[in-house]
Design an enzyme around this catalytic site. Structure first.
Site, short mmCIF file in Angstrom:
data_model
loop_
_atom_site.label_atom_id
_atom_site.label_comp_id
_atom_site.label_asym_id
_atom_site.label_seq_id
_atom_site.Cartn_x
_atom_site.Cartn_y
_atom_site.Cartn_z
CD GLN A 40 -53.86 31.82 20.09
OE1 GLN A 40 -54.22 30.81 20.66
NE2 GLN A 40 -54.30 33.03 20.43
CG HIS A 41 -48.78 33.66 21.76
ND1 HIS A 41 -49.85 34.40 22.26
CD2 HIS A 41 -48.93 32.41 22.28
CE1 HIS A 41 -50.60 33.63 23.02
NE2 HIS A 41 -50.07 32.42 23.05
CG ASP A 98 -52.77 27.42 17.47
OD1 ASP A 98 -53.22 28.17 18.37
OD2 ASP A 98 -51.63 26.92 17.52
#
Length: 465
Positions: free
Chosen positions: A71-72, A227
């Site tokens: 992520q991110h 995830d």
């Protein structure tokens, strides 16, 4: 029976599993490494994915594919679809000052908690975008669209060059800092604030079983997921389940129906991959804490476990606060680890090993407590990740966490969750297919609350409180 594929594009590697769509039985799998570092050219992800697909026998016989990914990560695309700069990953902390500035710019942590359910820290995409604007304004000006790793890989699998074809899902969008999992919509004014007035395009947010298009081989593309949400789907996590993952980072998440509101910024209001909420706390320090301690002691992991289990609860007074690489929960990007309570009598290998395991588990206990404080019910704790392979971790976790701990058979749960989502997209049923998560071992132990109490005292000393 049709086959479906799940992809896990993590910090470390690109994994592919190809499963029976009805049962979830894994038929083929492969993995290819990713480069180290906190920023990366995403073309290296694509190359690793292609290598994994080839090694897994290809997708010609696969009916649906979905992507789970870290992520991110900030993927900036120019108007022609080319990548503007290397992707800043979740573990890149250069945006820590930008995050603090953003909190102030929007009126404080309470406003962030109310608006998006996430208070920015260095990991969050919005903070990375602010860093980009302030340090690389030409790159910010060239950014016509911003997306996440799983969005970009899904787009590439689709074979599109049109930014309008970018797709994402609630779970990954909820980690950006400009999407609210509670209201299920982007907060475009937050995005504009992060980018000082700029407003790049963002992916369309799909529902849990919606199609993101088709691959070049004609397979349906699932919406994908972050995830942690993909792992929860792979594990079959239900409301009341708390998943603790000890990988590169430590992650605690719990499936629920209510979005949290934490102005402290520790509990992030993320979404799961089924339409529910997934309150989540992430630390920067996971299983590498154990690897670092074992390396310092000059032992392999089996001997490290033996040493840790030979010491008594509390490690004869040694307490480790494991902020080795800074910390995210609490938000201390510049912090370092600390060992407290050292005397001439207790500085022994066994106690150091025990303190390392207890310190890591206490860090996770701190995260569990923060989620419970948001009114999230935790009835069952599931332990996964590389750290779960440690016998010392498995045996000491129920003592530190004060509850039985269920450890499923090791598997690629992010990739399996993505594959299960692909099967759901293919079937278009009301709920995802019922797949077995495999055998699970349950560990119990007498609670040792005094160890956690001593850890909290040491944490306060580390924080200067």
């Amino acid at each position: 029976m049709p086959l479906v594929a799940g992809i896990d594009s993590s910090t470390q590697s690109s994994k592919v599993v190809i499963c029976d769509a009805d049962s979830g039985e894994v038929k083929r799998s492969a993995s290819s490494p990713h480069p180290d570092g906190t920023e990366v050219d995403p073309e290296l992800w694509w190359s690793a994915l292609q290598a994994s697909i080839t090694a897994a026998g290809g997708f010609d016989d696969v009916a649906a594919v979905s992507v789970g990914a870290q992520q991110h990560g900030m993927v900036c695309l120019a108007a022609d679809g080319t990548v503007v700069r290397n992707v800043l990953l979740w573990n890149d902390t250069r945006s820590s000052e930008a995050a603090a500035e953003l909190v102030t710019d929007m009126g404080g942590a309470d406003v962030w908690a109310d608006r998006v359910g996430v208070v920015p820290v260095a990991a969050i995409t919005a903070a990375k975008l602010r860093w980009l604007v302030d340090h690389e304004p030409a790159h910010a000006d060239a950014t016509a669209a911003v997306c996440l790793p799983h969005d970009w890989l899904t787009w590439r699998l689709r074979g599109s060059h049109d930014l309008g074809d970018l797709r994402t899902d609630r779970s990954d969008a909820s980690g950006t800092g400009y999407f609210s999992a509670a209201s299920d919509c982007y907060q475009f004014d937050v995005l504009e604030t992060a980018m000082r007035g700029r407003r790049p395009a963002v992916p369309e947010v799909l529902g849990p079983r919606d199609s993101a298009g088709q691959t070049s081989t004609g397979a349906e593309l699932g919406p994908g997921a972050g995830d942690n949400a993909a792992a929860a789907l792979g594990l079959g996590a239900q409301p009341g389940d708390c998943v603790v993952s000890l990988g590169t980072s430590g992650v605690v998440s719990a499936v629920g129906e209510t979005a949290p509101r934490d102005p402290e910024g520790i509990v992030a209001g993320f979404a799961d991959a089924t339409g529910r909420q997934l309150p989540l706390v992430c630390t920067l320090n996971g299983a590498p804490v154990l690897a670092a301690a074992a390396a310092m002691l000059g032992v392999d992991f089996d001997e490290f476990d033996r040493l840790a289990l030979s010491s008594a609860p509390g490690a004869d007074g040694l307490t480790l606060v494991p902020y080795f690489d800074g910390e995210r929960s609490p938000n201390l990007p510049g912090a370092a680890g600390a060992m407290h309570g050292i005397t001439t009598r207790n500085l022994l290998s066994a106690n150091i090993a025990r303190a390392a395991v207890e310190g890591l588990l206490c860090s996770m206990a701190y995260c569990i407590d923060k989620i419970v404080a948001q009114g999230v019910e935790v009835r069952r704790i599931i332990l996964v990740g590389g750290g779960a392979r440690s016998e010392a971790v498995r045996r000491l976790a129920p003592a530190i966490w004060g509850a039985p701990v269920h450890v499923p058979t090791p598997a690629e749960y992010v990739a399996l969750g993505a594959a299960r989502q692909a099967a759901w997209t293919l079937s278009q049923q009301d709920s995802p297919p019922t797949w077995s998560a495999g055998e699970s071992s349950t560990y119990t132990a007498d609670p040792t609350p005094q160890v956690f109490d001593r850890y909290l005292a040491a944490q306060r000393l580390t924080l200067g409180q």
